[in-house]
Design an enzyme around this catalytic site. Sequence first.
Site, PDB file in Angstrom:
ATOM      1  N   GLN A 206    -100.542-111.834  24.841  1.00 49.71           N
ATOM      2  CA  GLN A 206     -99.546-110.951  24.242  1.00 49.71           C
ATOM      3  C   GLN A 206    -100.085-109.535  24.127  1.00 49.71           C
ATOM      4  O   GLN A 206     -99.358-108.625  23.754  1.00 49.71           O
ATOM      5  CB  GLN A 206     -99.196-111.439  22.821  1.00 49.71           C
ATOM      6  CG  GLN A 206     -98.329-112.665  22.768  1.00 49.71           C
ATOM      7  CD  GLN A 206     -98.136-113.156  21.345  1.00 49.71           C
ATOM      8  OE1 GLN A 206     -98.629-114.213  20.983  1.00 49.71           O
ATOM      9  NE2 GLN A 206     -97.402-112.416  20.516  1.00 49.71           N
ATOM     10  N   ARG A 319     -99.352-108.318   5.285  1.00 49.20           N
ATOM     11  CA  ARG A 319     -97.925-108.594   5.472  1.00 49.20           C
ATOM     12  C   ARG A 319     -97.440-109.655   4.494  1.00 49.20           C
ATOM     13  O   ARG A 319     -96.302-109.590   4.006  1.00 49.20           O
ATOM     14  CB  ARG A 319     -97.625-108.994   6.929  1.00 49.20           C
ATOM     15  CG  ARG A 319     -96.138-109.156   7.230  1.00 49.20           C
ATOM     16  CD  ARG A 319     -95.847-109.204   8.714  1.00 49.20           C
ATOM     17  NE  ARG A 319     -95.780-107.888   9.310  1.00 49.20           N
ATOM     18  CZ  ARG A 319     -94.658-107.174   9.464  1.00 49.20           C
ATOM     19  NH1 ARG A 319     -93.494-107.679   9.099  1.00 49.20           N
ATOM     20  NH2 ARG A 319     -94.695-105.986  10.001  1.00 49.20           N
ATOM     21  N   GLU A 727     -89.125-112.494  14.925  1.00 43.24           N
ATOM     22  CA  GLU A 727     -89.709-113.297  13.852  1.00 43.24           C
ATOM     23  C   GLU A 727     -88.773-113.625  12.683  1.00 43.24           C
ATOM     24  O   GLU A 727     -88.838-114.728  12.145  1.00 43.24           O
ATOM     25  CB  GLU A 727     -90.945-112.581  13.281  1.00 43.24           C
ATOM     26  CG  GLU A 727     -92.065-112.407  14.281  1.00 43.24           C
ATOM     27  CD  GLU A 727     -93.060-111.350  13.815  1.00 43.24           C
ATOM     28  OE1 GLU A 727     -92.715-110.157  13.849  1.00 43.24           O
ATOM     29  OE2 GLU A 727     -94.158-111.719  13.393  1.00 43.24           O
TER      30      GLU A 727
HETATM   31  N1  MTE Z   1     -89.692-116.481  21.437  1.00 46.23           N
HETATM   32  C1  MTE Z   1     -90.152-117.270  22.417  1.00 46.23           C
HETATM   33  N2  MTE Z   1     -89.276-117.932  23.181  1.00 46.23           N
HETATM   34  N3  MTE Z   1     -91.492-117.430  22.641  1.00 46.23           N
HETATM   35  C2  MTE Z   1     -92.418-116.785  21.857  1.00 46.23           C
HETATM   36  O1  MTE Z   1     -93.623-116.932  22.078  1.00 46.23           O
HETATM   37  N4  MTE Z   1     -92.806-115.263  19.971  1.00 46.23           N
HETATM   38  C3  MTE Z   1     -92.270-114.723  18.721  1.00 46.23           C
HETATM   39  C4  MTE Z   1     -90.896-114.094  18.953  1.00 46.23           C
HETATM   40  N5  MTE Z   1     -90.055-114.991  19.699  1.00 46.23           N
HETATM   41  C5  MTE Z   1     -91.954-115.939  20.806  1.00 46.23           C
HETATM   42  C6  MTE Z   1     -90.551-115.801  20.647  1.00 46.23           C
HETATM   43  C7  MTE Z   1     -93.126-113.724  18.085  1.00 46.23           C
HETATM   44  S1  MTE Z   1     -94.426-114.256  17.155  1.00 46.23           S
HETATM   45  C8  MTE Z   1     -92.882-112.381  18.185  1.00 46.23           C
HETATM   46  S2  MTE Z   1     -93.832-111.254  17.360  1.00 46.23           S
HETATM   47  C9  MTE Z   1     -91.801-111.861  19.023  1.00 46.23           C
HETATM   48  O2  MTE Z   1     -91.081-112.890  19.684  1.00 46.23           O
HETATM   49  C10 MTE Z   1     -92.417-110.914  20.042  1.00 46.23           C
HETATM   50  O3  MTE Z   1     -91.508-110.413  20.920  1.00 46.23           O
HETATM   51  P1  MTE Z   1     -90.556-109.158  20.611  1.00 46.23           P
HETATM   52  O4  MTE Z   1     -91.386-108.127  19.909  1.00 46.23           O
HETATM   53  O5  MTE Z   1     -90.114-108.742  21.943  1.00 46.23           O
HETATM   54  O6  MTE Z   1     -89.472-109.683  19.742  1.00 46.23           O
HETATM   55 MO1  MOS Z   2     -95.802-112.275  16.514  1.00 47.69          MO
HETATM   56  S1  MOS Z   2     -96.808-113.346  15.104  1.00 47.69           S
HETATM   57  O1  MOS Z   2     -96.140-110.751  15.688  1.00 47.69           O
HETATM   58  O2  MOS Z   2     -96.950-112.286  17.781  1.00 47.69           O
END
Ligand code: MTE
Ligand code: MOS
Length: 812
Positions: A206, A319, A727
């Site tokens: 990530q 957080r 999230e």
């Molecule tokens: N959705 C899917 N399908 N797979 C993932 O690994 N990670 C989550 C969320 N949704 C995740 C997910 C987490 S921890 C975060 S921080 C955000 O997606 C990150 O992506 P974004 O910033 O584009 O929302």
């Molecule tokens: Mo999401 S826990 O901020 O990768």
Amino acid sequence: MSALSERPENPSVGVAVPHESAKLHVTGAALYTDDLIHRTKDVLHAHPVQVPYAHARVTALDVTPALRVPGVVRVLTAADVPGVNDAGVKHDEPLFPDEVMFFGHAVCWVLADTFEAARLGADAVEVGVEPLPSHVTLREAIAAESFQGATPQILRGDVEAGLADAVHVFSGEFEFAGQEHFYLETHCSLAHVDEAGQIFVQSSTQHPTETQEIVAHVLGRPSHEVTVQCLRMGGGFGGKEMQPHGFAAVAALGATLTGRPVRVRLTRTQDLTMSGKRHGFHVDWRVGFDDAGRLQALDATLTADGGWSLDLSEPVLARALCHTDNAYWLPHARLTGRIARTHKTSSTAFRGFGGPQGMLVIEDILGRCAPLLGIDPAELRRRNFYQAGQSTPYGQPVRHPERLHRLWEQVLDSGAIPARQREIDAFNAGHPYTKRGLAVTPVKFGISFNLTAFNQAGALVHVYKDGSVLINHGGTEMGQGLHTKMLQVAATTLGLPLERVRLAPTRTDKVPNTSATAASSGADLNGGAVKHACEQIRERLAQVAATMLGVNAADVRIADGIARGIGADAGVVWNDLVRAAYFQRVQLFAAGFYRTEGLHWDSSVMQGSPFKYFAYGVAAAEVEVDGFTGAYRTRRVDIVHDVGDSLSPLIDIGQIEGGFVQGAGWLTLEDLRWDTGDGAARGRLSTQAASTYKLPSFSEMPEVFNVTLLTDAAEEGVVYGSKAVGEPPLMLAFCVREALRQAAAAFGPAGVSIELASPATPEAVFWAIERARAGAGDSTVAEADVAPPQPGAGSHAMRPESEQVGQAVSRA
Ligand code: MTE
Ligand code: MOS
């Protein structure tokens, strides 16, 4: 509306398109990092040498037996590291350690022609150890005062005075579990070295920039000699924000030493036993309410189980403290945080990043205190919502609190909550062995990285001579649909149909110095950067079109691939415009940059406005519980969630459903267990496979699952009026846990506080029912040390039921 938020007519954003890789995902054609090994010649496979002690000093390491195993090429040890032997950013995570800090810690890695040979080689390595004392549980670490990192505190008002003035004071303790990410794709890296010695690492990460930096520091090279690419991840959920770096470094080190591509891919059990999980917490609290059930003061100490190293524990804890208020106004607050060091894998980011843990504290408190206050739990929650003009304990004004009220009313209405509550009461009265519960809970989640500097992003947009568009941005795709949204943003800004835009994989040599794709801010940040890049190109093309059309450049609009003067019929089609621009030597590519304005945060005093805005949501869950076994099912869930003006509604609904189910998994099913005994397996993760770690599946899905996006919710100052979604929905699942608590309570007399373990597994629910039946209630909620002004108030846990009911009636 600002230029950033405003949408043009007929935009590509807001259209319900499928995920850009949906077809590839479901047909199996989508490439993940490990798929690349089948396309790569002479790959070496890496296998860790995991040491089975919770805590031990390494006294001897003999790798020669491994080198005699056929196929083994090399064993990587600390002596091979040319740079810094560390896999983290805190310099507390030796990549090749001489002290084993958790059961299964890898001390060296074997490289071989096949995975099987590497495994046999790892078995042959001889490691001498001297076992050391260990703290496996959070309580053991707290008792031993084994802490690490900062001890932040958020302070507002005068907590002692607030508690002294409160009519009802309760105190309690709460310990809740962490969570395994269980992404479908385990950690994976594949490293190559080219003819000039440049390192190319493909990684399921990530945070490509940080993976690049750690690889560079382990190898003792500058960052420009290392490129990291992430095609896509089969899920990250925060587990690939910090944890991939060491694995990537092992692959890169192996590749530089052998000249062959090196693949590190963890098996599921390796991943479960070596990589970090969500932080579990222990909490001590005291809370005061006025006679109407309004929160007056909260004093809480949150201790996070950090595992063996700091990793992201400090920002996760920050957080958590910034979310302990959830949606509720706390006039006086003292929120103290600590990080315990335990001999377990290092706890790390996990969807919500401490937010869920902080919010669980207050939701648990409200759920436990409602019966003692004699107030319906949903009413108690609503009564405490933030109102206009109020601010969080860390000093950020709460903008749009009216959205909470709007969402709440909408869920009550669309979910027919009052009518169903009456039905449930009737059902419960007629069913001694089966009870139902219905709970409604809110979410308020701050969007932006707490650390202001991380709130920046870059993008690179190319328009080729034939008019086709290729975009690159700093965010990674883990299934959350970021790439889909970025394609929609680019198409919208350029005025093109979506299919004219293609996206290339995330690479550190395209967009440098990126932040992790995390904190749900991927679309806000990278969307701002993509839009900025596209705007530069659009402005230049508007000049070209103006000359061709004989209009003012300011009056040129590009929509559906045609540039026109405002109100004019005549236009230039995109491909002709691009070709003309090329021959006029107009630059057809641009780099974009975005930084979130208006943020400030002083971590030394834990005060400021760290968040651009809050994402809101409300959810209601109805459960049915079996009194003999504690087994339960979720009959119905109703969610209304605020994503601003959605960039991509199908993606957002998917994120809400997935987040909710993952949250329900954390709170009710997923039960991480370590061996806490004194035997040889002390510290071993007992739940190291899908057979022993229960994930939510179709059978645990709510039988009725209604997800609605809040309308008329455009957010000012965010790309195309949207809000982050990744999230926040996870925390909508609190309602499932609270519904279980209420169903368990229904087995006993009214007015009894019910303690419920987290995760609320069927077993935990069974014991909650037993306590409810005995009328014993909650063992920990008791009269606090602080003497409340009214004599007797605050010791409701001890009071007879009649008085509880009387109290509720007198307030009605
Ligand atoms: N959705 C899917 N399908 N797979 C993932 O690994 N990670 C989550 C969320 N949704 C995740 C997910 C987490 S921890 C975060 S921080 C955000 O997606 C990150 O992506 P974004 O910033 O584009 O929302
Ligand atoms: Mo999401 S826990 O901020 O990768």
